[in-house]
Enzyme design. Structure first.
Site, PDB file in Angstrom:
ATOM      1  N   PHE A   2    -111.195 141.806-124.570  1.00 35.47           N
ATOM      2  CA  PHE A   2    -109.871 141.503-125.126  1.00 35.47           C
ATOM      3  C   PHE A   2    -109.538 142.543-126.201  1.00 35.47           C
ATOM      4  CE2 PHE A   2    -106.367 138.676-125.863  1.00 35.47           C
ATOM      5  CZ  PHE A   2    -106.120 138.660-127.219  1.00 35.47           C
ATOM      6  N   SER A  16     -98.567 143.067-121.737  1.00 34.54           N
ATOM      7  CA  SER A  16     -99.864 142.417-121.939  1.00 34.54           C
ATOM      8  C   SER A  16    -100.043 141.201-121.037  1.00 34.54           C
ATOM      9  CB  SER A  16    -100.020 142.023-123.402  1.00 34.54           C
ATOM     10  OG  SER A  16    -100.131 143.190-124.195  1.00 34.54           O
ATOM     11  N   PHE A  17     -98.930 140.548-120.688  1.00 33.88           N
ATOM     12  CA  PHE A  17     -99.057 139.391-119.794  1.00 33.88           C
ATOM     13  C   PHE A  17     -99.692 139.790-118.471  1.00 33.88           C
ATOM     14  CE2 PHE A  17     -98.089 135.067-118.730  1.00 33.88           C
ATOM     15  CZ  PHE A  17     -97.935 135.072-117.352  1.00 33.88           C
ATOM     16  N   HIS A  23     -92.258 133.580-127.712  1.00 35.55           N
ATOM     17  CA  HIS A  23     -92.699 134.324-126.527  1.00 35.55           C
ATOM     18  C   HIS A  23     -94.080 134.958-126.739  1.00 35.55           C
ATOM     19  CE1 HIS A  23     -91.780 137.491-123.269  1.00 35.55           C
ATOM     20  NE2 HIS A  23     -92.248 136.384-122.736  1.00 35.55           N
ATOM     21  N   GLU A  59     -88.706 136.959-132.521  1.00 37.55           N
ATOM     22  CA  GLU A  59     -87.946 135.850-133.105  1.00 37.55           C
ATOM     23  C   GLU A  59     -88.316 134.506-132.486  1.00 37.55           C
ATOM     24  OE1 GLU A  59     -83.853 138.419-134.049  1.00 37.55           O
ATOM     25  OE2 GLU A  59     -83.873 136.790-132.556  1.00 37.55           O
ATOM     26  N   THR A  60     -88.850 134.541-131.285  1.00 37.97           N
ATOM     27  CA  THR A  60     -89.150 133.299-130.568  1.00 37.97           C
ATOM     28  C   THR A  60     -90.668 133.140-130.421  1.00 37.97           C
ATOM     29  OG1 THR A  60     -89.221 134.282-128.362  1.00 37.97           O
ATOM     30  CG2 THR A  60     -87.035 133.707-129.251  1.00 37.97           C
ATOM     31  N   CYS A  80    -100.694 145.245-127.030  1.00 36.31           N
ATOM     32  CA  CYS A  80    -100.212 144.940-128.380  1.00 36.31           C
ATOM     33  C   CYS A  80     -99.001 144.027-128.256  1.00 36.31           C
ATOM     34  CB  CYS A  80     -99.825 146.228-129.109  1.00 36.31           C
ATOM     35  SG  CYS A  80     -99.150 145.929-130.757  1.00 36.31           S
ATOM     36  N   VAL A  81     -99.135 142.802-128.724  1.00 35.21           N
ATOM     37  CA  VAL A  81     -98.057 141.815-128.629  1.00 35.21           C
ATOM     38  C   VAL A  81     -97.545 141.538-130.031  1.00 35.21           C
ATOM     39  CG1 VAL A  81     -97.402 139.519-127.815  1.00 35.21           C
ATOM     40  CG2 VAL A  81     -99.208 140.804-126.630  1.00 35.21           C
ATOM     41  N   ILE A  82     -96.377 142.077-130.363  1.00 37.10           N
ATOM     42  CA  ILE A  82     -95.823 141.950-131.707  1.00 37.10           C
ATOM     43  C   ILE A  82     -94.919 140.727-131.783  1.00 37.10           C
ATOM     44  CG2 ILE A  82     -94.425 143.020-133.511  1.00 37.10           C
ATOM     45  CD1 ILE A  82     -95.272 145.746-132.407  1.00 37.10           C
TER      46      ILE A  82
HETATM   47  N1  LIG Z   1     -92.939 141.517-126.216  1.00 35.39           N
HETATM   48  C1  LIG Z   1     -94.091 142.071-125.692  1.00 35.39           C
HETATM   49  C2  LIG Z   1     -94.406 142.019-124.326  1.00 35.39           C
HETATM   50  N2  LIG Z   1     -93.560 141.398-123.459  1.00 35.39           N
HETATM   51  C3  LIG Z   1     -93.650 141.566-122.014  1.00 35.39           C
HETATM   52  C4  LIG Z   1     -94.710 140.679-121.359  1.00 35.39           C
HETATM   53  O1  LIG Z   1     -96.031 141.147-121.649  1.00 35.39           O
HETATM   54  C5  LIG Z   1     -94.530 140.676-119.839  1.00 35.39           C
HETATM   55  O2  LIG Z   1     -94.616 142.011-119.364  1.00 35.39           O
HETATM   56  C6  LIG Z   1     -93.199 140.071-119.428  1.00 35.39           C
HETATM   57  O3  LIG Z   1     -93.101 138.775-120.006  1.00 35.39           O
HETATM   58  C7  LIG Z   1     -93.061 139.971-117.917  1.00 35.39           C
HETATM   59  O4  LIG Z   1     -94.136 139.255-117.369  1.00 35.39           O
HETATM   60  N3  LIG Z   1     -95.539 142.567-123.858  1.00 35.39           N
HETATM   61  C8  LIG Z   1     -96.411 143.203-124.713  1.00 35.39           C
HETATM   62  O5  LIG Z   1     -97.450 143.709-124.279  1.00 35.39           O
HETATM   63  N4  LIG Z   1     -96.116 143.269-126.051  1.00 35.39           N
HETATM   64  C9  LIG Z   1     -94.990 142.714-126.569  1.00 35.39           C
HETATM   65  O6  LIG Z   1     -94.761 142.803-127.811  1.00 35.39           O
HETATM   66  C1  LIG Z   2     -93.483 139.181-127.770  1.00 33.62           C
HETATM   67  C2  LIG Z   2     -92.305 139.639-127.005  1.00 33.62           C
HETATM   68  O1  LIG Z   2     -92.152 139.458-125.776  1.00 33.62           O
HETATM   69  C3  LIG Z   2     -91.104 140.008-127.799  1.00 33.62           C
HETATM   70  O2  LIG Z   2     -90.403 141.075-127.260  1.00 33.62           O
HETATM   71  C4  LIG Z   2     -90.216 138.776-127.796  1.00 33.62           C
HETATM   72  O3  LIG Z   2     -89.294 138.943-128.788  1.00 33.62           O
HETATM   73  P1  LIG Z   2     -88.334 137.694-129.108  1.00 33.62           P
HETATM   74  O4  LIG Z   2     -89.261 136.511-129.380  1.00 33.62           O
HETATM   75  O5  LIG Z   2     -87.569 138.122-130.351  1.00 33.62           O
HETATM   76  O6  LIG Z   2     -87.471 137.487-127.888  1.00 33.62           O
END
Ligand SMILES: Nc1c(NC[C@H](O)[C@H](O)[C@H](O)CO)[nH]c(=O)[nH]c1=O
Ligand SMILES: CC(=O)[C@@H](O)COP(=O)(O)O
Length: 159
Positions: free
Chosen positions: A122, A65-66, A97, A94-95, A89-91
Site C-alpha cells: 500500500f 487510486s481506485f 469521495h 470537499e466531499t 495519492c488521494v487528496i
Molecule cells: N480524487 C482522486 C482520485 N479520483 C479518481 C478515482 O481514483 C477513480 O479513478 C475514479 O473514481 C473512477 O473510478 N484518484 C486518486 O488517485 N487521487 C485523487 O485525489
Molecule cells: C478524492 C477525489 O476524488 C477528489 O477529486 C474529490 O473531490 P471532491 O470531494 O471535492 O469532489
C-alpha cells in the site's frame, strides 16, 4: 508514530533478502501525477539500490487510486511477479469521495495479496492537502515510495 515525527525514508536495510532474481510490478495511479511520479521514482530507485535489476521492474499505470486494486491483481496473478507495489495519492476534497477511495483501495490490495499469496504494498498517500502530499513524496517527511519498496523487500524475506 505519525510521519511528522519519523522520516519515511530512514529505515534499516540490514538483513534484507537477495532480490537480484526477483521481479516486481509497480502500479502507478495517474491522478496527482506530480506526487505519484515522485513516489514511483523513490520506489524504483530503492529497489535498484537494494539489488533489484532494472529489467526486473515492470511499471503499469492506472487512471486513479481506485483502480490500483484491479491493476495490482493483473500483475499479482502472474507467477513470475514476486511482489506488487501500488502507488497513489488521494487528496481530500470537499466531499467524502476520498474516504470511499481510500477504504476501497486498502481493502482491495489486501484481498489481492491474500488471494495470490504474495506481497502487495500500500504505497498510497491519503493527505488532507497538497502540501502534506509533497512533504511525503520527497519532502521533509521523506518519500513513501522508498518505504513501500523496502516493505516489499522485507516481506519477501518472510517466504
Ligand atoms: N480524487 C482522486 C482520485 N479520483 C479518481 C478515482 O481514483 C477513480 O479513478 C475514479 O473514481 C473512477 O473510478 N484518484 C486518486 O488517485 N487521487 C485523487 O485525489
Ligand atoms: C478524492 C477525489 O476524488 C477528489 O477529486 C474529490 O473531490 P471532491 O470531494 O471535492 O469532489
Amino acid at each position: 508514530m505519525s510521519s511528522a515525527h519519523k522520516n519515511l525514508s530512514v529505515f534499516s536495510t540490514t538483513g534484507l533478502p537477495d532480490i537480484s532474481q526477483k521481479k516486481f510490478a509497480i502500479i502507478v495511479a495517474e491522478w496527482n501525477s506530480e506526487i505519484t511520479e515522485a513516489l514511483f521514482e523513490g520506489a524504483y530507485q530503492t529497489l535498484v539500490d537494494n539489488g533489484a535489476k532494472a529489467e526486473n521492474i515492470i511499471r503499469a499505470n492506472v487512471p486513479g487510486s481506485f483502480e490500483l486494486s484491479f491493476g495490482s491483481q493483473v500483475f499479482a496473478q502472474k507467477p513470475e511477479i514476486a511482489a506488487v507495489i501500488a502507488i497513489g495519492c488521494v487528496i481530500q476534497g470537499e466531499t467524502k469521495h476520498n474516504d470511499y477511495i481510500n477504504h476501497a483501495v486498502a481493502g482491495g490490495l489486501t484481498e489481492v495479496a491474500l488471494k495470490y499469496n504474495k506481497p502487495v504494498i500500500f504505497g498510497v498517500l491519503t493527505p488532507n492537502n497538497q502540501q502534506q502530499a509533497l512533504d511525503r513524496a520527497g519532502g521533509i517527511h521523506g518519500n513513501k515510495g522508498d518505504e513501500a519498496a523496502i516493505t516489499a523487500i522485507k516481506m519477501l524475506g518472510l517466504q
